[in-house]
Write a protein that holds these residues in place. Structure first.
Motif, PDB file in Angstrom:
ATOM      1  N   LEU A 274      -2.496 -92.043 -32.869  1.00  0.00           N
ATOM      2  CA  LEU A 274      -3.152 -93.325 -32.631  1.00  0.00           C
ATOM      3  C   LEU A 274      -2.633 -94.402 -33.570  1.00  0.00           C
ATOM      4  O   LEU A 274      -2.134 -95.442 -33.155  1.00  0.00           O
TER       5      LEU A 274
ATOM      6  N   PRO B 193      -4.570 -80.631 -38.635  1.00  0.00           N
ATOM      7  CA  PRO B 193      -4.695 -82.056 -38.308  1.00  0.00           C
ATOM      8  C   PRO B 193      -4.756 -82.300 -36.803  1.00  0.00           C
ATOM      9  O   PRO B 193      -4.173 -81.544 -36.028  1.00  0.00           O
ATOM     10  N   ASN B 194      -5.468 -83.301 -36.434  1.00  0.00           N
ATOM     11  CA  ASN B 194      -5.624 -83.661 -35.031  1.00  0.00           C
ATOM     12  C   ASN B 194      -4.504 -84.613 -34.610  1.00  0.00           C
ATOM     13  O   ASN B 194      -4.459 -85.764 -35.016  1.00  0.00           O
ATOM     14  N   GLN B 195      -3.627 -84.097 -33.775  1.00  0.00           N
ATOM     15  CA  GLN B 195      -2.449 -84.882 -33.402  1.00  0.00           C
ATOM     16  C   GLN B 195      -2.806 -86.163 -32.655  1.00  0.00           C
ATOM     17  O   GLN B 195      -2.101 -87.160 -32.728  1.00  0.00           O
ATOM     18  N   MET B 196      -3.883 -86.105 -31.910  1.00  0.00           N
ATOM     19  CA  MET B 196      -4.297 -87.298 -31.169  1.00  0.00           C
ATOM     20  C   MET B 196      -4.569 -88.435 -32.144  1.00  0.00           C
ATOM     21  O   MET B 196      -4.102 -89.547 -31.970  1.00  0.00           O
ATOM     22  N   ALA B 197      -5.335 -88.109 -33.153  1.00  0.00           N
ATOM     23  CA  ALA B 197      -5.709 -89.126 -34.125  1.00  0.00           C
ATOM     24  C   ALA B 197      -4.470 -89.632 -34.864  1.00  0.00           C
ATOM     25  O   ALA B 197      -4.318 -90.826 -35.102  1.00  0.00           O
TER      26      ALA B 197
ATOM     27  N   THR C 236       3.620 -89.672 -31.327  1.00  0.00           N
ATOM     28  CA  THR C 236       2.856 -88.548 -30.797  1.00  0.00           C
ATOM     29  C   THR C 236       3.669 -87.269 -30.783  1.00  0.00           C
ATOM     30  O   THR C 236       3.133 -86.206 -30.552  1.00  0.00           O
ATOM     31  N   ARG C 237       4.972 -87.425 -30.972  1.00  0.00           N
ATOM     32  CA  ARG C 237       5.851 -86.249 -30.887  1.00  0.00           C
ATOM     33  C   ARG C 237       5.784 -85.606 -29.516  1.00  0.00           C
ATOM     34  O   ARG C 237       5.944 -84.393 -29.386  1.00  0.00           O
TER      35      ARG C 237
ATOM     36  N   SER D 174      -4.126 -78.692 -31.509  1.00  0.00           N
ATOM     37  CA  SER D 174      -4.089 -79.961 -32.227  1.00  0.00           C
ATOM     38  C   SER D 174      -4.074 -81.137 -31.259  1.00  0.00           C
ATOM     39  O   SER D 174      -4.309 -82.263 -31.659  1.00  0.00           O
ATOM     40  N   TYR D 175      -3.775 -80.882 -30.004  1.00  0.00           N
ATOM     41  CA  TYR D 175      -3.820 -81.961 -29.028  1.00  0.00           C
ATOM     42  C   TYR D 175      -5.151 -81.995 -28.288  1.00  0.00           C
ATOM     43  O   TYR D 175      -5.290 -82.676 -27.283  1.00  0.00           O
TER      44      TYR D 175
ATOM     45  N   MET E 158      -5.215 -91.247 -25.550  1.00  0.00           N
ATOM     46  CA  MET E 158      -5.342 -90.641 -26.881  1.00  0.00           C
ATOM     47  C   MET E 158      -6.599 -91.167 -27.565  1.00  0.00           C
ATOM     48  O   MET E 158      -7.404 -90.418 -28.103  1.00  0.00           O
TER      49      MET E 158
ATOM     50  N   LEU F 278     -10.229 -89.281 -28.544  1.00  0.00           N
ATOM     51  CA  LEU F 278     -10.630 -89.156 -29.937  1.00  0.00           C
ATOM     52  C   LEU F 278     -12.147 -89.169 -30.099  1.00  0.00           C
ATOM     53  O   LEU F 278     -12.754 -88.242 -30.626  1.00  0.00           O
TER      54      LEU F 278
END
Lengths: 341, 341
Positions: free
Chosen positions: A65, A58-62, A70-71, B124-125, B61, B65
């Motif tokens: 959002l 999974p894309n953390q950026m998305a 964001t962790r 992932s970032y 972010m 994307l």
DNA sequence: TTATTGTCTGAAACCGGTTTCAGGAAACAC
DNA sequence: GTGTTTCCTGAAACCGGTTTCAGACAATAA
């Protein structure tokens, strides 16, 4: 001609997984997130397999959002080459990892403008919390930030900012140092500090030092800032006619390095002519002369607790601002091994 | 009960700006991005003012994307408490900042599993490039990553991975050290290294050392790994009947610290009984005995060049993998100040 | 004057996820 | 057998930006 942007675009996406498994994006999202309980076993298995097969990540950026999470934790460090900062940072990172967070460190190199820029940067990346180990000028920006996210100060206080604070119990540290020096029958103590520079912990240490030493009848104290004339200044201190045995008290590791270099420069026989005790415990202290007596800070713990403070706030704790003061640990070495009288 | 998530949500967004200025999101986006030339002066001014008035800051972010450009560089560090790593990192960061990038540092603490996790995390970032200073196991993951983004190895080679490399010219460093020791008439040299651990630079240094010393007729060499028996091992080395004056050659700063501590432990009169030269130049080297002779690495420059390598690739350079080898600088101090015969 | 070009703008689709909401199926109560 | 409830699922809206595309308008050419 390479084309990394194309490569990036070709990454497996959630939609790919959904199609491959013959389910909707929503289900995949539920599988990824904490809502796995909502899914039937059959679907969960299909998704799991598709993810493995396609190598989906999974894309953390998305995620960040929409979710707002964001962790990511930010840390503002004044000087990344200061061993104290490194050690604290290591502690923070360890705690972050343990709780599934990641750390973004920004080094300001003691520059106000860089502090401002980094602050803006961290904010624009939607970090969830901030650990600050800088001068904290740009009060307005910090204030604004504090409304958006929890904030912990490390080894610094910032006037008028009522965030949590984690650091050394400076009065206690001074007390321990003076007590030790007195027991070892030093009478004339010069505290050496880096230039104040607005750094609250330095100011606090010097303040405590001056107050406490004036309360000890048989001791006398003075304060000196490191700088180009350090060697000369130390020489002067050593030359003044005695009120008793002399010792230096270095207010942190950097000052200790500067002092030791300066003493060597003026050919001072370390620890015969003068005692030395230093805040912070650097790995080379044992190596100089017969070793430098240190007041070690529990740096790792300071870092970990700083993060835990943040975490509490993130989880909704809304108590008034807390201050965590840690006690140093005395490590006696040769540099104060003068016999008591 | 605090509610930071609500606060976060209340941040000024591009839509707010657009409405405030009475234009479309698209125009605001153009203003923010590099397309300002497309806008009429009138609109640009209105947007500019609205942004200032509302205190708008674009969300990186969200930008990343769609755009695929996060302006984030990742760095994988094996040991963040190693002064060499810190110095390189500082160089990388400086270069990053100069070019508008930010650095996310992950410390693996020499742990393979953590390396894997951090790798996944960075990916992932959506980082745009990666600087690696770890063992680089997880070859498969690195390979995969390398297809998505440029990658630079610092002070490490990873078998079969043909990324760019930046580091020290190890053979030359060894050559300089041996030449210096020989001139100072040391004859019996013990190289002390941290455990190999798969670290390519350590292996290279030891390899070069063994090869080169065997080519010098009047010199003899041996190799020792640091560890719990270091003091004993050094004692043994010092006790063996002479083929000539003895010297230690520490393969990096950490080994130098370990050696110096061990020598002190066995009561060895540093530099009278044995010479010492060390790779890396740490700030306390001048303080030990009459000072430790060092081969300083240009760490800042190594870091900066590592980033610049990345940047070139990001801009489309597709030459074959490059290797940048830097020369060390000899800094002579008391620990090798034995007179030539 | 009309045709053509060029410049600026906004609507809408999109990036890759999350979340709301409504509906279908199965389980339960009556 | 119907009426509820519960459980699971997918369509669609949304997060905050970027980018495509087509249209409005002014300027230039014919």
């Amino acid at each position: 001609m390479n084309d990394f942007s194309a490569a990036q675009r070709s990454r497996v996406t959630m939609l790919d997984v959904a199609e491959h498994a013959g389910v909707s994006k929503a289900s995949v999202s539920r599988f990824i997130g904490d809502d796995r309980a909502l899914l039937s076993d059959a679907i969960a298995r299909r998704i799991e397999q598709s993810i493995a097969e396609l190598g989906y990540r999974p894309n953390q950026m998305a995620r960040g959002l929409k979710r707002g999470r964001t962790r990511l934790i930010g840390m503002l460090v004044a000087d990344i080459r200061n061993p104290y900062s490194i050690a604290v940072m290591h502690g923070v990172e360890t705690a972050c990892r343990r709780h599934g967070y990641s750390l973004v460190v920004c080094n300001t190199d003691r520059d106000d403008e860089q502090e401002r820029q980094h602050l803006a940067l961290l904010r624009s990346y939607n970090i969830e919390g901030l650990i600050v180990n800088t001068l904290g000028h740009h009060r307005d920006e910090l204030d604004e930030l504090k409304r958006e996210m929890p904030l912990v100060l490390v080894d610094r206080k910032v006037d008028g900012l009522d965030g949590d604070m984690v650091g050394l119990n400076n009065p206690q540290a001074i007390e321990m140092a003076l007590e030790h020096l007195q027991q070892r029958s030093y009478r004339d103590v010069l505290m050496v500090t880096e230039p104040y520079d607005g750094t609250s912990s330095r100011i606090e240490r010097v303040g405590s030092f001056q107050k406490q030493i004036s309360q000890r009848e048989d001791m006398r104290g003075a304060v000196l800032e490191t700088g180009s004339s350090l060697a000369n200044d130390l020489q002067t201190f050593l030359n003044t006619s005695d009120s008793g045995p002399k010792a230096l008290f270095c207010a942190n590791g950097v000052a200790a390095l500067a002092c030791t270099l300066a003493l060597r420069e003026i050919g001072c026989q370390l620890f015969e002519d003068v005692g030395l005790i230093a805040l912070d415990d650097l790995d080379w202290y044992p190596l100089v002369g017969s070793g430098i007596t240190a007041l070690a800070q529990p740096t790792e713990e300071i870092g970990e607790r700083a993060f835990e403070c943040l975490l509490k706030r993130l989880r909704g704790d809304d108590e008034v601002a807390r201050t965590l003061d840690f006690a140093p640990v005395l490590i006696e070495r040769g540099s104060t091994r003068r016999q008591a009288e």
